[in-house]
Design a protein around this motif. Structure first.
Motif, PDB file in Angstrom:
ATOM      1  N   THR A 269      -6.565  11.147   7.852  1.00 49.10           N
ATOM      2  CA  THR A 269      -5.969  10.251   8.841  1.00 49.10           C
ATOM      3  C   THR A 269      -6.411   8.823   8.510  1.00 49.10           C
ATOM      4  OG1 THR A 269      -7.848  10.333  10.337  1.00 49.10           O
ATOM      5  CG2 THR A 269      -6.161  12.034  10.624  1.00 49.10           C
ATOM      6  N   VAL A 270      -5.730   7.835   9.098  1.00 46.68           N
ATOM      7  CA  VAL A 270      -6.120   6.436   8.886  1.00 46.68           C
ATOM      8  C   VAL A 270      -7.565   6.237   9.347  1.00 46.68           C
ATOM      9  CG1 VAL A 270      -5.684   4.054   9.626  1.00 46.68           C
ATOM     10  CG2 VAL A 270      -3.755   5.543   9.004  1.00 46.68           C
ATOM     11  N   GLU A 271      -7.926   6.835  10.478  1.00 40.47           N
ATOM     12  CA  GLU A 271      -9.291   6.681  10.996  1.00 40.47           C
ATOM     13  C   GLU A 271     -10.311   7.290  10.031  1.00 40.47           C
ATOM     14  OE1 GLU A 271     -10.152   4.584  13.273  1.00 40.47           O
ATOM     15  OE2 GLU A 271     -12.243   5.160  12.913  1.00 40.47           O
ATOM     16  N   GLU A 272      -9.951   8.427   9.427  1.00 39.37           N
ATOM     17  CA  GLU A 272     -10.865   9.030   8.449  1.00 39.37           C
ATOM     18  C   GLU A 272     -11.032   8.123   7.217  1.00 39.37           C
ATOM     19  OE1 GLU A 272     -10.117  13.762   9.532  1.00 39.37           O
ATOM     20  OE2 GLU A 272      -8.873  12.786   8.016  1.00 39.37           O
ATOM     21  N   ILE A 273      -9.909   7.503   6.789  1.00 41.73           N
ATOM     22  CA  ILE A 273     -10.009   6.577   5.654  1.00 41.73           C
ATOM     23  C   ILE A 273     -10.898   5.396   6.009  1.00 41.73           C
ATOM     24  CG2 ILE A 273      -8.709   4.979   4.182  1.00 41.73           C
ATOM     25  CD1 ILE A 273      -6.379   6.871   4.228  1.00 41.73           C
ATOM     26  N   LEU A 274     -10.734   4.883   7.232  1.00 45.00           N
ATOM     27  CA  LEU A 274     -11.563   3.748   7.652  1.00 45.00           C
ATOM     28  C   LEU A 274     -13.041   4.134   7.706  1.00 45.00           C
ATOM     29  CD1 LEU A 274      -9.182   2.195  10.332  1.00 45.00           C
ATOM     30  CD2 LEU A 274      -9.871   1.163   8.153  1.00 45.00           C
ATOM     31  N   ASP A 275     -13.313   5.392   8.060  1.00 43.44           N
ATOM     32  CA  ASP A 275     -14.709   5.876   8.018  1.00 43.44           C
ATOM     33  C   ASP A 275     -15.246   5.847   6.585  1.00 43.44           C
ATOM     34  OD1 ASP A 275     -15.439   6.295  10.624  1.00 43.44           O
ATOM     35  OD2 ASP A 275     -14.620   8.343  10.712  1.00 43.44           O
ATOM     36  N   GLU A 276     -14.379   6.232   5.646  1.00 42.26           N
ATOM     37  CA  GLU A 276     -14.790   6.174   4.232  1.00 42.26           C
ATOM     38  C   GLU A 276     -15.115   4.731   3.835  1.00 42.26           C
ATOM     39  OE1 GLU A 276     -15.050   8.891   2.015  1.00 42.26           O
ATOM     40  OE2 GLU A 276     -14.666  10.165   3.777  1.00 42.26           O
ATOM     41  N   VAL A 277     -14.272   3.786   4.311  1.00 42.47           N
ATOM     42  CA  VAL A 277     -14.505   2.376   3.984  1.00 42.47           C
ATOM     43  C   VAL A 277     -15.861   1.919   4.524  1.00 42.47           C
ATOM     44  CG1 VAL A 277     -13.709  -0.009   4.344  1.00 42.47           C
ATOM     45  CG2 VAL A 277     -12.053   1.807   3.850  1.00 42.47           C
TER      46      VAL A 277
END
Lengths: 315, 315
Positions: A118-126
């Motif tokens: 999800t976008v939120e999961e990608i942002l967590d990676e960032v």
């Protein structure tokens, strides 16, 4: 009324990542290293030289570690690698990189299909990527994919893109790059989005990653410069671009670096790149990969070449 | 900072003159008439439908009088013809034209080679053309060729172009169009030249005729709009352009109308043209003349077509 162009802009060469990634065939590591070394001598400020993606996801870049180990480092060039997640960041930190492009996307459908997150999961990676960079000398740029259009959702609402930019800014990235991904953005969309982002986060460094599906990439570059953007991604021969394009559009995916550099040089907007050296590398790459004349410079559309042609025709 | 684009711009379609003129083969009169009639239904404001040149000088347009007699006149369209001299003007006045494009050139070498006259002799013809138009309802536009580069002299000094503009203004023309001819102008040259001309002759109506040899024509259009230019020449399929071009550049000579209209529509700059109808005519012309995909729209680089392609690929 005189238009207010920036005095100088920084150029980021995308061929080794965005270009090679789109090819069906694997470019042998030797050839990749040679092309990157040639690009290092053109004067471009930065080269996105590979992607630390899972080899099964992007098999054409499965030699990322070897490429990193073998290229000749030019101290004037910033070597940047794409990292789609924290695992990629750990691999990037094991080799010598100056900067990473932490890929985020605005479109939920695109994130799920392309990165299985999800976008939120990608942002967590960032956020993890920024933490991992902390204390190192590696800079983190957030490359914001599908900033304007998504191949599955169509037009992306500007506020959706700005929310992702905000999350990246709050995560502590050093730079934000808006990416057209589909290559369908127009000059008004580009200037509107940058203007709003710059008003909200005036201290951030901004760049533009332009695909050229609609042929507007030089117009978009011009528009972006007029609102203060001074860093541009492009790819020699225009190689790269959208994930899915109509038949016959392969090779027109990206802004050709050789065309961009000629425009900036003609306008007196300074870059560190030498137009003739960029053109020479573009000719080499076009021949080595059998691309044909995929840019106006490669077709002969430069002042010198046109005047030469006219002279030959008259003798 | 919001950029100040014009609310609306006028479009001039050049295919029937600039396009057909460049082809080696004569397009049969029936086909010409049919294509002009199709163009008349796209919403473009003006069509340069032929040239009243000596048939031996431009044999591909030797049917100018017949074309003028046979096309269907759309009352919303201004039908313009190129006239290189007073003899051409007399022929144009014998048929039904709304406007003439009185061709002048800045470069002495170009004038002598292409029209067998000096620049001063050409300007004398323009003065006669304006006199001939006097008392008729035919408007006179001066098309200023080699405004930026000449195929024989290279870069043209801006003051030389401005001297010719001054002579045209003093001759009493209704409009001035700066023409790139070689398609090598850059956005800074375009804005600088128009800015100076507009300061000196603020009451004149200005237009831009853009060839696209260097790929900068949409960027140049954007730049010109920002300094107040609101009339643009272009050609469906990009057919037309410089007199001598490097091999492989045929078909990339002009700004493709279908690409230009898409950009303006996307930006919310109003035109009377319908992007879909322009695209349909471009597809017809491309097929009829065997041109291939010479514009981004013809390659499929539009929002609708790209999203369709993605959907098909996912089904």
């Amino acid at each position: 009324m005189a238009l207010d162009f920036p005095e100088d802009v920084a150029l980021v060469e995308m061929l080794p990542r965005d270009g090679f990634q789109r090819l069906d065939e694997f470019v042998p590591t030797d050839e990749k290293v040679e092309m990157i070394d040639r690009l290092s001598s053109t004067g471009v400020d930065e080269i996105e030289f590979t992607s630390f993606t899972h080899p099964k996801a992007v098999p054409t870049l499965r030699d990322a570690d070897e490429v990193a180990a073998r290229i000749d480092r030019n101290p004037d060039v910033s070597y940047r690698a794409l990292v789609p997640n924290a695992v990629g960041m750990e691999r990037a930190l094991d080799v010598d990189v100056d900067k990473v492009n932490a890929l985020v996307t605005v479109s939920e459908s695109y994130s799920r299909k392309n990165q299985n997150m999800t976008v939120e999961e990608i942002l967590d990676e960032v956020r993890t990527i920024v933490d991992l960079a902390d204390g190192t000398d590696v800079a983190v740029e957030a490359g914001v994919g599908t900033s304007f259009y998504c191949p599955y959702e169509g037009r992306i609402a500007p506020e959706a893109t700005l929310e992702v930019v905000e999350a990246a800014v709050e995560a502590g990235v050093d730079e934000v790059t808006l990416a057209t991904t589909m290559g369908l953005a127009d000059p008004r969309q580009v200037t509107d989005l940058f203007t709003t982002a710059m008003e909200r986060w005036p201290d951030m460094e901004y760049g533009l990653h332009l695909h050229n599906t609609n042929g507007m990439s030089l117009a978009n570059t011009l528009a972006a410069m007029l609102v203060g953007v001074d860093r541009f991604d492009s790819s020699v021969c225009g190689l790269g671009g959208g994930v899915v394009l109509p038949e016959g559009m392969t090779g027109v995916g990206n802004t050709p670096t050789e065309d961009l550099v000629r425009m900036l040089a003609a306008m007196g907007v300074e870059t560190n790149a030498d137009p003739d050296r960029v053109e020479a590398v573009a000719r080499h790459v076009s021949e080595a990969l059998g691309l044909g004349a995929t840019s106006h410079v490669l077709m002969g559309g430069t002042v010198d070449r046109v005047l030469e042609t006219v002279e030959e025709a008259n003798n």
